[in-house]
Design a protein around this motif. Structure first.
Motif, PDB file in Angstrom:
ATOM      1  N   ALA A 196     -30.030 -64.630  32.512  1.00  0.00           N
ATOM      2  CA  ALA A 196     -29.986 -63.364  33.250  1.00  0.00           C
ATOM      3  C   ALA A 196     -28.680 -62.628  32.999  1.00  0.00           C
ATOM      4  N   ARG A 197     -27.574 -63.376  32.896  1.00  0.00           N
ATOM      5  CA  ARG A 197     -26.279 -62.737  32.642  1.00  0.00           C
ATOM      6  C   ARG A 197     -26.237 -62.113  31.252  1.00  0.00           C
ATOM      7  N   VAL A 198     -26.783 -62.801  30.269  1.00  0.00           N
ATOM      8  CA  VAL A 198     -26.859 -62.230  28.919  1.00  0.00           C
ATOM      9  C   VAL A 198     -27.727 -60.985  28.932  1.00  0.00           C
ATOM     10  N   ARG A 199     -28.848 -61.054  29.630  1.00  0.00           N
ATOM     11  CA  ARG A 199     -29.764 -59.909  29.701  1.00  0.00           C
ATOM     12  C   ARG A 199     -29.116 -58.734  30.423  1.00  0.00           C
ATOM     13  N   GLN A 200     -28.345 -59.026  31.461  1.00  0.00           N
ATOM     14  CA  GLN A 200     -27.665 -57.969  32.203  1.00  0.00           C
ATOM     15  C   GLN A 200     -26.667 -57.236  31.314  1.00  0.00           C
ATOM     16  N   PHE A 201     -25.887 -57.997  30.540  1.00  0.00           N
ATOM     17  CA  PHE A 201     -24.928 -57.343  29.648  1.00  0.00           C
ATOM     18  C   PHE A 201     -25.654 -56.544  28.574  1.00  0.00           C
ATOM     19  N   SER A 202     -26.750 -57.097  28.052  1.00  0.00           N
ATOM     20  CA  SER A 202     -27.506 -56.393  27.022  1.00  0.00           C
ATOM     21  C   SER A 202     -28.032 -55.061  27.537  1.00  0.00           C
ATOM     22  N   ASN A 203     -28.556 -55.064  28.774  1.00  0.00           N
ATOM     23  CA  ASN A 203     -29.061 -53.819  29.357  1.00  0.00           C
ATOM     24  C   ASN A 203     -27.931 -52.820  29.571  1.00  0.00           C
ATOM     25  N   SER A 204     -26.781 -53.313  30.015  1.00  0.00           N
ATOM     26  CA  SER A 204     -25.633 -52.436  30.219  1.00  0.00           C
ATOM     27  C   SER A 204     -25.156 -51.841  28.905  1.00  0.00           C
ATOM     28  N   TRP A 205     -25.104 -52.676  27.863  1.00  0.00           N
ATOM     29  CA  TRP A 205     -24.611 -52.198  26.568  1.00  0.00           C
ATOM     30  C   TRP A 205     -25.590 -51.224  25.920  1.00  0.00           C
ATOM     31  N   ARG A 206     -26.852 -51.364  26.232  1.00  0.00           N
ATOM     32  CA  ARG A 206     -27.854 -50.460  25.673  1.00  0.00           C
ATOM     33  C   ARG A 206     -27.626 -49.031  26.158  1.00  0.00           C
ATOM     34  N   ASN A 207     -26.975 -48.882  27.300  1.00  0.00           N
ATOM     35  CA  ASN A 207     -26.667 -47.560  27.845  1.00  0.00           C
ATOM     36  C   ASN A 207     -25.275 -47.084  27.448  1.00  0.00           C
ATOM     37  N   ARG A 208     -24.716 -47.674  26.395  1.00  0.00           N
ATOM     38  CA  ARG A 208     -23.353 -47.351  25.958  1.00  0.00           C
ATOM     39  C   ARG A 208     -23.119 -45.851  25.813  1.00  0.00           C
ATOM     40  N   SER A 209     -24.030 -45.162  25.154  1.00  0.00           N
ATOM     41  CA  SER A 209     -23.807 -43.744  24.868  1.00  0.00           C
ATOM     42  C   SER A 209     -23.710 -42.919  26.146  1.00  0.00           C
ATOM     43  N   SER A 210     -24.675 -43.075  27.046  1.00  0.00           N
ATOM     44  CA  SER A 210     -24.659 -42.281  28.275  1.00  0.00           C
ATOM     45  C   SER A 210     -23.554 -42.748  29.219  1.00  0.00           C
ATOM     46  N   ALA A 211     -23.323 -44.068  29.293  1.00  0.00           N
ATOM     47  CA  ALA A 211     -22.308 -44.591  30.216  1.00  0.00           C
ATOM     48  C   ALA A 211     -20.902 -44.170  29.812  1.00  0.00           C
ATOM     49  N   SER A 212     -20.689 -43.954  28.529  1.00  0.00           N
ATOM     50  CA  SER A 212     -19.368 -43.533  28.054  1.00  0.00           C
ATOM     51  C   SER A 212     -19.278 -42.023  27.891  1.00  0.00           C
ATOM     52  N   GLY A 213     -20.271 -41.314  28.363  1.00  0.00           N
ATOM     53  CA  GLY A 213     -20.246 -39.861  28.229  1.00  0.00           C
ATOM     54  C   GLY A 213     -20.394 -39.393  26.802  1.00  0.00           C
ATOM     55  N   GLY A 214     -21.032 -40.225  25.967  1.00  0.00           N
ATOM     56  CA  GLY A 214     -21.220 -39.855  24.562  1.00  0.00           C
ATOM     57  C   GLY A 214     -19.956 -39.910  23.736  1.00  0.00           C
ATOM     58  N   THR A 215     -18.963 -40.687  24.176  1.00  0.00           N
ATOM     59  CA  THR A 215     -17.681 -40.725  23.470  1.00  0.00           C
ATOM     60  C   THR A 215     -17.507 -41.968  22.597  1.00  0.00           C
ATOM     61  N   LEU A 216     -18.405 -42.958  22.717  1.00  0.00           N
ATOM     62  CA  LEU A 216     -18.285 -44.198  21.952  1.00  0.00           C
ATOM     63  C   LEU A 216     -19.526 -44.395  21.100  1.00  0.00           C
ATOM     64  N   ASP A 217     -19.319 -44.649  19.807  1.00  0.00           N
ATOM     65  CA  ASP A 217     -20.466 -44.920  18.949  1.00  0.00           C
ATOM     66  C   ASP A 217     -20.671 -46.430  18.816  1.00  0.00           C
ATOM     67  N   ALA A 218     -21.644 -46.824  18.003  1.00  0.00           N
ATOM     68  CA  ALA A 218     -21.978 -48.244  17.867  1.00  0.00           C
ATOM     69  C   ALA A 218     -20.861 -49.047  17.228  1.00  0.00           C
ATOM     70  N   GLN A 219     -19.959 -48.378  16.507  1.00  0.00           N
ATOM     71  CA  GLN A 219     -18.795 -49.052  15.916  1.00  0.00           C
ATOM     72  C   GLN A 219     -17.574 -48.984  16.839  1.00  0.00           C
ATOM     73  N   LEU A 220     -17.796 -48.542  18.085  1.00  0.00           N
ATOM     74  CA  LEU A 220     -16.751 -48.439  19.106  1.00  0.00           C
ATOM     75  C   LEU A 220     -15.656 -47.454  18.716  1.00  0.00           C
ATOM     76  N   LYS A 221     -16.014 -46.463  17.930  1.00  0.00           N
ATOM     77  CA  LYS A 221     -15.082 -45.385  17.616  1.00  0.00           C
ATOM     78  C   LYS A 221     -15.167 -44.347  18.725  1.00  0.00           C
ATOM     79  N   PHE A 222     -14.000 -43.957  19.225  1.00  0.00           N
ATOM     80  CA  PHE A 222     -13.933 -43.007  20.328  1.00  0.00           C
ATOM     81  C   PHE A 222     -13.797 -41.591  19.798  1.00  0.00           C
ATOM     82  N   SER A 223     -14.608 -40.675  20.342  1.00  0.00           N
ATOM     83  CA  SER A 223     -14.507 -39.269  19.974  1.00  0.00           C
ATOM     84  C   SER A 223     -15.058 -38.417  21.106  1.00  0.00           C
ATOM     85  N   THR A 224     -14.282 -37.439  21.547  1.00  0.00           N
ATOM     86  CA  THR A 224     -14.743 -36.563  22.619  1.00  0.00           C
ATOM     87  C   THR A 224     -15.748 -35.536  22.119  1.00  0.00           C
TER      88      THR A 224
END
Length: 348
Positions: A107-135
């Motif tokens: 469940a903990r692995v699944r929880q992190f996976s679900n959270s990471w799947r929302n990376r784009s919206s959760a970061s306001g569209g500032t982080l890409d899949a390579q973790l490069k930051f851009s406003t």
């Protein structure tokens, strides 16, 4: 002339009717004229009323966006790092105690996976899949089969036609002997930029393409190429395969059903945590640069040109009918007391 002394002006925030209007402390709207004149710091009280557009917000909206984006990215990354540390602890304990995984670990692995799947919206569209930051928005980086520099350097002169999205939107790139890797990348970048695709040399010295994350699916499925028979075939435009670069963190493939899976996942979690921490450091640097710009903006505000800008903003606001004009006037008059007026008149 008699001026009635007031301490804190009250302003009615417009509602649907007079009964719904709310009296708000003038200082909560930035109405700190007396304190501004005496250089006494005032901390505005948050309010739902429309904020007075003045000061830094008038001069550098992109700066505010940069700071907001960096803070949102940091929130997401720091929460992710905390989850990864907890997951690392649990996985290590299971291996040390030779305990098989149970539902809680999965469940903990699944929880992190679900959270990471929302990376784009959760970061306001500032982080890409390579973790490069851009406003300016998160991108998907990808490669195109056949577009490696070893292939593009060799051969005679050739005109390569590229199409993205189908239709008649075709761009041409001229390849010829003697071009440097930088020149090849620059020519593809110039040709594809109008289609929303940028091209650069990556750290490995290879061509790397990128496009907005929301546009990736369309680019992936519609990019075609036509050559002169040297590097690419002639005839009609031929569909080419574009592949996204592997994500820096890929929890969807983590397995904890057996000891071998737990061991492999632990190694991936440790690696992911290191990359997230590097991204946090990178965003902190971006935030520090934005803070330096704030200091420069504040210094500019104190200059004569900054004061002229504020005066011009005041004139512009007061000429506009409506609530904005009221706020500007109240900001200028707030805190002006009888004693202050008398002392100013005595100088005449």
């Amino acid at each position: 002339m008699q001026i009635t002394s007031t301490t804190t002006p009250q302003v009615l925030v417009p509602g649907t009717n007079a009964g719904n209007a709310t009296a708000v402390d003038g200082t909560s709207l930035g109405l700190n004229g007396e304190n501004a004149a005496t250089a006494t710091p005032v901390t505005p009280t948050p309010t739902s009323a429309a904020p007075l557009r003045r000061g830094l917000s008038n001069w550098d909206q992109p700066l505010q966006n940069d700071i907001s984006g960096a803070q949102q990215a940091l929130d997401f990354l720091e929460q992710s790092a905390a989850q990864l540390r907890n997951l690392k602890t649990d996985l290590s304990a299971r291996l040390a105690n030779r305990q098989r995984a149970d539902g809680a670990l999965e469940a903990r692995v699944r929880q992190f996976s679900n959270s990471w799947r929302n990376r784009s919206s959760a970061s306001g569209g500032t982080l890409d899949a390579q973790l490069k930051f851009s406003t300016s928005g998160s991108n998907t980086s990808f490669t195109i089969r056949g577009f490696n520099l070893a292939n593009l350097r060799n051969g005679g002169r050739e005109v390569v036609a590229l199409s993205v999205g189908g239709g008649q939107n075709v761009r041409s790139v001229v390849l010829e002997p003697g071009l440097s890797d930088e020149q090849i990348a620059a020519r593809f970048d110039e040709a594809l930029a109008p289609a929303g695709i940028r091209v650069r040399l990556n750290d490995d010295g290879q061509l790397e393409f990128s496009t907005a994350e929301g546009q990736w699916a369309n680019v992936r499925d519609t990019i075609s190429v036509q050559g002169g028979g040297i590097r690419f075939p002639t005839g009609q435009l031929n569909r080419v395969k574009a592949e996204a670069l592997p994500a820096e963190v890929d929890p969807d493939h983590w397995q904890v059903t057996d000891f071998e899976g737990i061991r492999t996942t632990l190694a991936q979690v440790v690696q992911s945590l290191s990359k997230v921490e590097q991204a946090i450091a990178s965003v902190h640097q971006a935030l520090a640069r934005a803070s330096a710009r704030v200091q420069s903006a504040v210094a500019a505000a104190a200059s004569s040109s900054g004061m002229e800008q504020m005066a011009q903003n005041f004139v512009t606001n007061t000429k506009q009918p409506g609530y904005q004009s009221l706020l500007s006037i109240m900001a200028a008059l707030a805190g002006i007391s009888r004693e202050r007026v008398r002392s100013l008149l005595s100088l005449r």
